[in-house]
Design an enzyme around this catalytic site. Structure first.
Site, PDB file in Angstrom:
ATOM      1  CD  GLU A  39      -3.057   0.757   2.304  1.00 35.96           C
ATOM      2  OE1 GLU A  39      -3.503   1.765   2.894  1.00 35.96           O
ATOM      3  OE2 GLU A  39      -3.381  -0.411   2.590  1.00 35.96           O
ATOM      4  CG  ASP A  91      -2.082   4.484   2.398  1.00 39.79           C
ATOM      5  OD1 ASP A  91      -2.430   3.833   1.405  1.00 39.79           O
ATOM      6  OD2 ASP A  91      -2.107   4.021   3.557  1.00 39.79           O
ATOM      7  CD  GLU A 136      -4.673   7.041   5.368  1.00 36.64           C
ATOM      8  OE1 GLU A 136      -5.512   6.132   5.417  1.00 36.64           O
ATOM      9  OE2 GLU A 136      -3.805   7.222   6.241  1.00 36.64           O
TER      10      GLU A 136
END
Length: 337
Positions: free
Chosen positions: A113, A115, A117
């Site tokens: 992953e 990210d 955010e």
């Protein structure tokens, strides 16, 4: 068990010969912008996802019923992925908008992953941005960094980019690199190395997103709408069954491209981090008595963060008795600094 991927051959080829200069500038100018139908599918949210401008823009909304999201139609192994995003305004505590890559639907126990955010806040305080990286299911060792921004991301569109290669990952905001994460031998398999899809979502993160869950989503301000446009998927599409090359539109090897940031970009990145970084796992002495092996300690960053929070970054007494066993738990605790 880690699934071994066959050699992907031409999947290491990138789209344009000009990508060297594009990457060097941090700009996606000249890269094709896909319409929604060309590159994406709705992930969830029913009519909370609305397409605008003949597919060139997408609105994702969160209300009491559900959030919403979309996902790329293809898997990619390395590439340049970006979007212009305008975040919801006013009271946004508990709201999470995410722009990220993942293969969690295919590799439940050893997923990768990368990210971006965006974490909402109470009225009068701006959104915060968090980056995170997981490889081979290493969710117990979150690699979070958190920053304030030099603008209000709810006032207008701003550009966010993930550049992912076999050797490093760079996060950009408005073409300024804010984080470079380099692969090291000490990491073993913890560097993202399997094909991933690109996702964009908005959802209720009340339990952790704002001051460790102190402030929650207030649905009297709903719907919360995040706007996406200028969507770029620039990499090698990979067959989801055989993990072989599905589509590569160029003839220059990605691995041969010089994709490190330039001295000018490095200066801008250092300035950003000096002014705006509020958390880095590498300096969190409540979580790691010894910094993880991939961390390169910058004495100036260490000293500034220690002054910002002498308990978290200075090796003092813990704020919490909890351990960081879960991805969301680690994010929640990091948020309480």
């Amino acid at each position: 068990m880690v699934m071994k991927l066959p050699y992907l051959g031409s999947c290491l080829f990138l789209v344009f010969f000009s990508l060297v200069s594009i990457v060097a500038s941090g700009s996606g100018k000249g890269l094709p912008i896909l319409s929604f139908d060309e590159g994406y599918n709705q992930l969830f949210g029913d009519d909370n996802l609305v397409i605008h401008r003949d597919g060139k823009a997408v609105h994702l909304s969160l209300n009491e019923r559900t959030g919403s999201g979309f996902v790329s139609q293809d898997l990619y192994l390395h590439g340049y992925f970006s979007a212009s995003i305008k975040l919801p305004a006013d009271y946004t505590a508990g709201v999470v908008v995410a722009f990220y890559m993942s293969n969690g639907d295919m590799f439940e126990k050893n997923h990768d992953e990368i990210d971006f955010e965006f974490l909402g806040n109470i009225r009068g305080k701006n959104w915060r941005i968090q980056t995170n990286i997981y490889g081979n299911g290493s969710t117990s060792a979150g690699r979070e960094e958190r920053y304030n921004l030099w603008f209000d991301p709810a006032d207008d569109f701003h550009h966010y980019t993930i550049l992912w290669t076999a050797s490093h990952i760079i996060f950009y905001v408005d073409n300024i690199p804010i984080r470079e994460f380099k692969r090291t031998a000490e990491m073993g398999g913890d560097f993202p190395s399997k094909p991933m899809s690109l996702y964009a979502t908005i959802w209720d993160g009340s339990d952790w997103a704002t001051n460790g869950g102190k402030y929650r989503v207030n649905y009297k301000y709903a719907p919360y709408v995040a706007e996406f446009s200028d969507l770029v998927l620039h990499g090698c599409a990979v067959d989801p069954i055989e993990f072989s090359s599905k589509r590569c539109d160029g003839t220059q090897s990605w691995e041969q491209l010089t994709t490190s940031i330039t001295p000018s970009q490095k200066s801008k990145m250092d300035s950003f981090r000096r002014k705006h970084m509020t958390y880095s796992y590498c300096y969190d002495q409540t979580r790691y008595k010894v910094a993880p092996p991939e961390c390169v300690i910058n004495p100036r960053e260490a000293e500034r963060l220690k002054k910002f929070d002498p308990v978290t970054f200075g090796g003092g007494r813990r704020h919490h008795g909890k351990r960081h066993h879960h991805m969301r738990a680690s994010r929640s605790e990091a948020d309480s600094i």
